[in-house]
Structures are given as structure tokens and as C-alpha cells.
Enzyme design. Structure first.
Site, mmCIF file in Angstrom:
data_model
loop_
_atom_site.group_PDB
_atom_site.id
_atom_site.type_symbol
_atom_site.label_atom_id
_atom_site.label_comp_id
_atom_site.label_asym_id
_atom_site.label_seq_id
_atom_site.Cartn_x
_atom_site.Cartn_y
_atom_site.Cartn_z
ATOM 1 N N SER A 99 0.818 -1.214 0.000
ATOM 2 C CA SER A 99 0.000 0.000 0.000
ATOM 3 C C SER A 99 0.854 1.267 0.000
ATOM 4 O O SER A 99 0.497 2.263 -0.631
ATOM 5 C CB SER A 99 -0.939 0.004 1.208
ATOM 6 O OG SER A 99 -1.808 -1.101 1.180
ATOM 7 N N HIS A 153 1.597 4.525 4.650
ATOM 8 C CA HIS A 153 0.906 5.148 3.524
ATOM 9 C C HIS A 153 1.401 6.579 3.317
ATOM 10 O O HIS A 153 1.674 6.995 2.185
ATOM 11 C CB HIS A 153 -0.606 5.163 3.784
ATOM 12 C CG HIS A 153 -1.239 3.820 3.684
ATOM 13 N ND1 HIS A 153 -2.612 3.636 3.665
ATOM 14 C CD2 HIS A 153 -0.706 2.576 3.596
ATOM 15 C CE1 HIS A 153 -2.880 2.345 3.572
ATOM 16 N NE2 HIS A 153 -1.743 1.684 3.536
#
Length: 211
Positions: A99, A153
Site C-alpha cells: 500500500s 501510507h
């Protein structure tokens, strides 16, 4: 994503740790390869499916526009940087997944649009913003799920954005400061901050290292 439990289609956390998940204490002990291997690990079928779908949704088009080499560099650097920040600011979490790297592609896309903005017509601007908005909403939808490592992230997005500003510095006004020096500044910042962070991690007891 933080390592999960033991559902039928999930991989247990101890297994993920052994396979190369981000474990801050082990990184501090010198296992720096754990800053890269989590990119290739997933907590289960659903986690893998979401990441593959997200990459296909906008990654394929970006590869056509930018080329596989730029995509690969942005992807790997963003994934690495996301794990670096995760070790520093979320040391208690076992993190795996790509991610952070996907967020890096999103960050690079933002940099690309900033560079292209002056050359686009109104319709092109609206279409790009719409595409960016849809990608952002989809990514954020899963970013606040339980166990998600938001620090990774954020780190991935920052690194991807900086890499994008470097790769696409030629899109900025010719002869301008960023057009001339942006590539060196952006890559230099990424390299120096990563090096400083890795040195800081070495045998750092605050990250769980035990002599």
C-alpha cells in the site's frame, strides 16, 4: 497493513514476521532487508486482491505514460520509504503490504499533474482532477480499515511525490529553478533522509532493540 489474525484466508502474524514483515526491533538489529520485503507480502487473499485491483485501476495507465522503469523506481522507493517511516513512528506494528508503494504512485501522479497543469486545457484539467479524485477516494476507503498502517501510507505518498517532482522536473517552466535543479534536490533529499533514518535505526533501543 498491520499483520492480522487467523481467518481462513488470512496469514497469521507470526508467519508474516518470519517471512519478512516489518518488525522494528529486527530492523534495528540490522535486518534492513525488512524495509523492502514487506512490499511483497500480504495478510491474506482480500488484502492481495484490493492492492492488485488498485494497481490495475490506475497503475497500468501510468506505466503506459511514464514507462516501466520510472514506475518501478517510484514503486520501490515509495515502499521502502513508507516502511522507514513506519519503523520510526509506528514501531509497535507488524506491517506488510504494498500500500505504501501504491500511495507512492498516487503521490507521483500528483507531481505529474502539477508539472503538466500549465500545458492542459480546461477539459483535460477536469478529467485529470476527476481521475485523481476517484483514485484518492478509493484508496482512502481502505486506508482507515482496522490494522492499516497509515504512517507507511503517508511515507509512501511523500516519497512518491518527491520522486515525481524529480522525474517530471522537465515539465516545469524552462529555465526555471525547479526545471534546472529539481531532479537533484528531490533525489538528494530522498537519499539523505533515508540514509540518516537507517543510521538512526541501528541498535536503537527505542525501537525495541535488545543487545
Amino acid at each position: 497493513l498491520g499483520g492480522g489474525g487467523g481467518g481462513l484466508l488470512e496469514v497469521p502474524s507470526p508467519v508474516l514476521a518470519v517471512m519478512g514483515g516489518k518488525v522494528a526491533s529486527l530492523v534495528a538489529a540490522g535486518e534492513y532487508w525488512r524495509l523492502l520485503t514487506p512490499i511483497m507480502l500480504h495478510a491474506g487473499f482480500f488484502h492481495l486482491a484490493v492492492n492488485v485491483f488498485t494497481q490495475c485501476m490506475f497503475g497500468i495507465q501510468l506505466e503506459r505514460e511514464w514507462g516501466w522503469m520510472q514506475i518501478a523506481i517510484i514503486y520501490i522507493v515509495a515502499g521502502f520509504y513508507g516502511n522507514v517511516l513506519s519503523v520510526l513512528f509506528s514501531p509497535g506494528a507488524l506491517s506488510i503490504g504494498c500500500s505504501g508503494a501504491v500511495f507512492g504512485l498516487f503521490g507521483a501522479q500528483v507531481a505529474y499533474i502539477l508539472g503538466m497543469w500549465r500545458q492542459l486545457g480546461d477539459l483535460q484539467r477536469k478529467m485529470l482532477l476527476l481521475s485523481l479524485g476517484v483514485s484518492f477516494l478509493f484508496i482512502m476507503l481502505f486506508s482507515f480499515s482496522a490494522g492499516v498502517d497509515m504512517v507507511a501510507h503517508l511515507g509512501g505518498f511523500i516519497a512518491g511525490n518527491v520522486c515525481g517532482l524529480a522525474f517530471f522536473s522537465h515539465l516545469w517552466p524552462e529555465g526555471g529553478f525547479w526545471n534546472l535543479y529539481g531532479k537533484y534536490i528531490a533525489f538528494g533529499m530522498t537519499g539523505v533522509t533515508s540514509l540518516v533514518a537507517v543510521i538512526y535505526m541501528w541498535h536503537n533501543t527505542e525501537l525495541g532493540y535488545v543487545a
